[in-house]
Write a protein that holds these residues in place. Structure first.
Motif, PDB file in Angstrom:
ATOM      1  N   GLU A 285       0.802   9.578   5.195  1.00 55.14           N
ATOM      2  CA  GLU A 285       0.473   9.300   6.593  1.00 55.14           C
ATOM      3  C   GLU A 285      -0.887   9.895   6.949  1.00 55.14           C
ATOM      4  N   GLU A 286      -1.164  11.093   6.445  1.00 52.30           N
ATOM      5  CA  GLU A 286      -2.450  11.746   6.708  1.00 52.30           C
ATOM      6  C   GLU A 286      -3.596  10.938   6.113  1.00 52.30           C
ATOM      7  N   LEU A 287      -3.429  10.462   4.868  1.00 53.67           N
ATOM      8  CA  LEU A 287      -4.476   9.693   4.204  1.00 53.67           C
ATOM      9  C   LEU A 287      -4.681   8.333   4.866  1.00 53.67           C
TER      10      LEU A 287
ATOM     11  N   MET B 189      -6.320   3.074   7.529  1.00 58.57           N
ATOM     12  CA  MET B 189      -5.541   2.068   6.809  1.00 58.57           C
ATOM     13  C   MET B 189      -4.079   2.010   7.271  1.00 58.57           C
ATOM     14  N   THR B 190      -3.749   2.688   8.365  1.00 51.35           N
ATOM     15  CA  THR B 190      -2.356   2.745   8.816  1.00 51.35           C
ATOM     16  C   THR B 190      -1.778   1.359   9.072  1.00 51.35           C
TER      17      THR B 190
ATOM     18  N   LYS C 126     -10.907   2.232  -0.873  1.00 53.82           N
ATOM     19  CA  LYS C 126     -10.233   3.250  -0.066  1.00 53.82           C
ATOM     20  C   LYS C 126      -8.903   3.638  -0.711  1.00 53.82           C
ATOM     21  N   VAL C 127      -8.165   2.635  -1.205  1.00 55.72           N
ATOM     22  CA  VAL C 127      -6.898   2.908  -1.894  1.00 55.72           C
ATOM     23  C   VAL C 127      -7.165   3.783  -3.117  1.00 55.72           C
TER      24      VAL C 127
ATOM     25  N   LEU D 263       0.809  -1.209   0.000  1.00 57.27           N
ATOM     26  CA  LEU D 263       0.000   0.000   0.000  1.00 57.27           C
ATOM     27  C   LEU D 263       0.851   1.271   0.000  1.00 57.27           C
ATOM     28  N   GLN D 264       1.771   1.394   0.931  1.00 58.74           N
ATOM     29  CA  GLN D 264       2.571   2.611   1.017  1.00 58.74           C
ATOM     30  C   GLN D 264       3.415   2.809  -0.231  1.00 58.74           C
TER      31      GLN D 264
END
Length: 280
Positions: free
Chosen positions: A108-110, A116-117, A134-135, A85-86
Motif C-alpha cells: 500500500e505504501e509503494l 499506482m493505487t 514503476k512496477v 499488480l497487487q
C-alpha cells in the motif's frame, strides 16, 4: 552525512579485459548519486559491485549492513507478466519471506509513492512502459532496504513516463532513501542528483557535488554553429547534439541571453522548458 559504502582500490577484469582499475569512492547515507560515462565505460559494472551482484577482481567494498540488502532495479524488466499488480507484488514479497501483514502494508505504501493505487487490480500486461518501470522499482523495494540501485532507469521511456519516474525519485529522495543510478539523461540528473560520478578510462575521472538547482531551462533548437562549440558549452550545464539539433541545458536566469544569441544566429527554436525542483 554518514558514510554508507566505501570502495577502496577496486579493480575489475574479465579475462584479459580491464573494466575498472583502482577505483576509490564513498557513498553517503541519504544522497542521490548519478554515475555517467560513455557506453562501455564501466558504469554498470561499478553499480553491480556496489550492490554485491559481482565481486571485484581486486580491492574491498565496505557497506553498512544496517540498511539491509540493496534494492537493485534490473535494466530489462519482463514485459509479459500474467499477474495483476497487487498479486505480483504480493507474490514477489512472499518469495522474500516477508510476513503477510508487513507485506500488505508495504505494498500500500509503494502504490501510494508511485501513484499506482488505482491500478492495483489491473493486469500488468496492459501497462505502459513507464508503468512497468514503476512496477520494476516497486518489486525491488518490497524489503526494508534503504539503498536503491538502478541501471539506466529511463531507458526506452517516452517523455511522460520519464517525468513520472522522476517524480517517484523525488519522493524517495525526500524520504531519505539513498539512490545510486547510471544514466544518460541530463534532466534526471539535474532534478534529482546530489553528486555526479564520471567514469572513463577505467577510472573515476570526476566526482563532483552539484548545486541544488531550483530552476533549469531546456532549449531545443536547430542551427549551424558559427561560434566555437566550447564557447556555448561554457555557458550551459550540458549540450547534447543530434545532427543539426541541439538540446541546451542552462540556468533559468541565463536563458534569455542564450535565446537572444540563438535568435541572432537564426536558430530554429523548437522547445523551451523550465524544470522546477519544487514540482517533484
Amino acid at each position: 552525512m554518514e558514510s554508507l559504502i566505501q570502495l577502496k582500490n577496486i579493480s575489475k577484469s574479465y579475462k584479459k579485459q580491464t573494466v575498472l582499475e583502482n577505483v576509490h569512492t564513498t557513498f553517503q547515507k541519504g544522497e542521490t548519486v548519478a554515475i555517467v560515462g560513455k557506453n562501455g565505460a564501466g558504469k554498470s559494472t561499478l553499480l553491480k559491485i556496489v550492490g554485491g551482484l559481482i565481486k571485484p577482481t581486486k580491492g574491498s567494498v565496505t557497506i553498512d549492513t544496517s540498511i539491509g540488502l540493496p534494492a537493485f532495479v534490473v535494466e530489462q524488466f519482463p514485459q509479459e507478466l500474467p499477474f495483476r499488480l497487487q498479486d505480483y507484488l504480493f507474490h514477489m514479497g512472499r518469495i522474500q519471506q516477508i510476513s503477510k501483514k508487513k507485506l500488505l502494508l508495504k505494498i500500500e505504501e509503494l502504490l501510494e509513492t508511485f501513484d499506482m493505487t488505482e491500478y492495483k487490480y489491473e493486469e500488468i500486461t496492459s501497462f505502459s512502459k513507464g508503468m512497468k518501470q514503476k512496477v520494476n522499482m516497486m518489486q525491488a523495494m518490497l524489503g526494508s532496504s534503504e539503498l536503491l540501485l538502478l541501471d539506466e532507469p529511463l531507458s526506452g521511456l517516452d517523455a511522460k513516463a520519464q517525468v513520472d519516474v522522476e517524480k517517484a525519485f523525488r519522493r524517495l529522495k525526500d524520504r531519505g532513501m539513498t539512490i545510486i543510478f547510471t544514466c544518460h539523461e541530463e534532466r534526471l540528473i539535474q532534478v534529482t542528483a546530489d553528486r555526479v560520478i564520471t567514469i572513463g578510462a577505467h577510472k573515476i575521472l570526476r566526482s563532483q557535488r552539484i548545486e541544488c538547482i531550483d530552476k533549469l531551462a531546456v532549449i531545443e533548437a536547430d542551427f549551424i554553429m558559427n561560434k566555437p562549440i566550447r564557447e556555448l558549452k561554457g555557458k550551459c550545464a550540458k549540450v547534447e547534439q543530434h545532427g543539426s539539433r541541439y538540446t541546451l541545458y542552462i540556468r533559468k536566469q541565463d536563458m534569455n541571453q542564450l535565446l537572444k544569441e540563438l535568435i541572432d544566429v537564426r536558430a530554429d527554436i523548437h522547445r523551451v522548458e523550465i524544470i522546477e525542483r519544487e514540482d517533484y
